[in-house]
Write an enzyme that holds these catalytic residues in place. Sequence first.
Site, PDB file in Angstrom:
ATOM      1  CE1 TYR A   1     -13.331   2.779  -8.556  1.00  0.00           C
ATOM      2  CE2 TYR A   1     -15.582   2.318  -9.276  1.00  0.00           C
ATOM      3  CZ  TYR A   1     -14.481   1.990  -8.495  1.00  0.00           C
ATOM      4  OH  TYR A   1     -14.516   0.903  -7.680  1.00  0.00           O
TER       5      TYR A   1
ATOM      6  CG  ASP B   1       3.266   5.102  -5.972  1.00  0.00           C
ATOM      7  OD1 ASP B   1       2.258   4.580  -6.508  1.00  0.00           O
ATOM      8  OD2 ASP B   1       3.671   6.246  -6.234  1.00  0.00           O
TER       9      ASP B   1
ATOM     10  CG  ASP C   1      -2.199   0.822   0.962  1.00  0.00           C
ATOM     11  OD1 ASP C   1      -3.285   0.214   0.950  1.00  0.00           O
ATOM     12  OD2 ASP C   1      -2.094   2.058   0.738  1.00  0.00           O
TER      13      ASP C   1
ATOM     14  CE  LYS D   1     -11.805  -0.546  -9.567  1.00  0.00           C
ATOM     15  NZ  LYS D   1     -10.851  -1.455  -8.903  1.00  0.00           N
TER      16      LYS D   1
ATOM     17  CG  ASN E   1      -8.166  -4.233  -3.127  1.00  0.00           C
ATOM     18  OD1 ASN E   1      -9.366  -4.151  -3.342  1.00  0.00           O
ATOM     19  ND2 ASN E   1      -7.559  -3.562  -2.141  1.00  0.00           N
TER      20      ASN E   1
END
Length: 657
Positions: free
Chosen positions: A554, A461, A441, A558, A488
């Site tokens: 977004y 990163d 993360d 995706k 994720n």
Amino acid sequence: MESRWDDGDASRCEGDDLALRVYTSRLLGQEEALVLHGGGNTSVKSVYKDFFDRPVPVLYVKGSGWDLKTIEMPGFAPLRLDETRLLAERESLSDDDMAAQLRNLLLDQTAPAPSVEAILHAILPAKFVDHTHTDAIVTLTNNPKGSAILADLFPDCLVLPYIMPGFVLARQVAEAVKTHDVSQYQGIVLSHHGVFTFSNDARLAYEGMIELVSRAEAYIERHGAHEHPKAEGRLDLLGLARIRRQVSAARGRAQLAVVDLSPQMAGFAGRPDVAEIATRGPITPDHVIRTKRVPVILDQEVQPAVPEVERFASDYAEYFQRNATAGLTMLDPAPRWGVWRGRGALAFGSSLKECGVISDIARHTQWAIQVGEALGGWQALPEAELFELEYWVLEQAKLGKQGKAKPHQGKVAVVTGAAGGIGRATGERLHADGAVVVGLDIDPSVEERLAGDGLVGRTCDVTDEAQVSQAIDDVVAAYGGLDILVCNAGVFQAGDKVHEIASADWDRTLEVNLTAVQRLLSRAIPYLKCAVGASVVVVGSRNVTAPGAGAASYSVSKAGLTQLARVAALELAEFGVRVNTIHPDAVFDTGLWTEEALERSARRYGMSVDEYKKKNLLRAEIGSDDVAQLISTLAGDAFAATTGAQLPIDGGSDRVI
Ligand code: ZN
């Protein structure tokens, strides 16, 4: 070796035999060169007050499953001393009968099973009995000149030839006790096994052990046998992943592979004669259940199929055939450790703990072998004796206690966006299901949030190619491979209508949600191709199949990500790598949702927060843990025949259905 005895610490145990026994047992346990991982055992003879306050002569002996390094009072099994001694009078006693009788003689039924060497402890005529499998002395016995060296070095000890531990060894010592005044000896040296020292004084028994070991150490130094070649360890990551895959196949389940590239191990692996000297057998038969009789010898340059592992397995099957008696079933033929020529050594196991134990034994083994070579030639016990111990029920019982394997036991997983929400829950779920997990993360708090044995948080990163590359390489270097990749990490840009999006926001969303995943995949794929049950799970979004106004970047990112996963599924199927996408919706316990945001959204629909949370066909509330559960299952055997799939986890949406 120095004595670790401390008068102050010892005085706190005064008047309490068992406390003193715990104290000096721990002194022995602290010394790796004396005992390794549950090896060795100790006892004290004392008086036990029974329920009616009557004194009963007792032998407190180390219970199985306890380690001398950390043993406590409940780790000692209290046995009726007189009756335990009587057992040694028997002509023979089967393993089952010995275990049953010792259990019957326990004064406390909640105590652990007594050591298999309990009877031997009982018959030695001294209050404190210390027993170790010390490297230095056992190494001297693994030598063609062993008997002469021992006679010369230990004239004040009773030296006995190797015999199977347990009842037969107790009988051998019982005979010796009858014919010799054992109390005049400084100790008993058992070839290929270890040393017993004993005294009515705890300190003398302990320091007697230290003295005998020091004598052996001094002998080794005097003969210049303690200096061994050193070299720089070198790693080949792809080779490592290939080796791990072959070993896992031989074992029948995923194995971790932990490398030892220390200068000592690299020096050993670089010896021209290493294949010959490393395959003559272990320091002591006691190690065989952990390490098998010999390691696999791996060529410096690893071929894709790693034929060395197959050869090891067929050699093992032949060894079994040569030695097996009727009714025995062969254990798995996979190696437990390997010498990687010119590079270092490897330990294979289903958990980091198992790898750690094997790695420690391997380190001591290379030392002992090189000492043995310098003193005239390393010589282990004949294989028939080692086989007998490897397949001895009492030894196998120690391994049986490890329980059933978890679904991802021995696997290695990487999860991105792991500091919170779905990512963190997924890291924890996969770890609970047995995998070693590294969570990445950009938020450094991941390092505290994911912390445990085999659960590691790492600041990274995902849009920085160099950082990602390093992270993946480090995972493979530490655990031997990469089997499960959960993509994720993502960002959500709210309220960005197509004509209003700032270019920088558009670019950033596509960079994190789409481009970074392609870069991560390209770095991970070479390792995934040599993984065990490889599975990639991509976290998409309900927006892919049912987009809404105002989340253009977004939804587009995706959708692109979903297409990327489908293409990857097509490209990777021939290598056995599965790639599947999940589309979650309305997961409110993540960092994206605050109380205020929830209330605002609920108001917009004229609903209460609770109604809003369950605004789906099933009226289900979906948490990060539910998504994590799905990801772990999707990565497991239940979905072994599924790739390229898209699975909603949204409580059911009429727009999607
Ligand atoms: Zn022993």
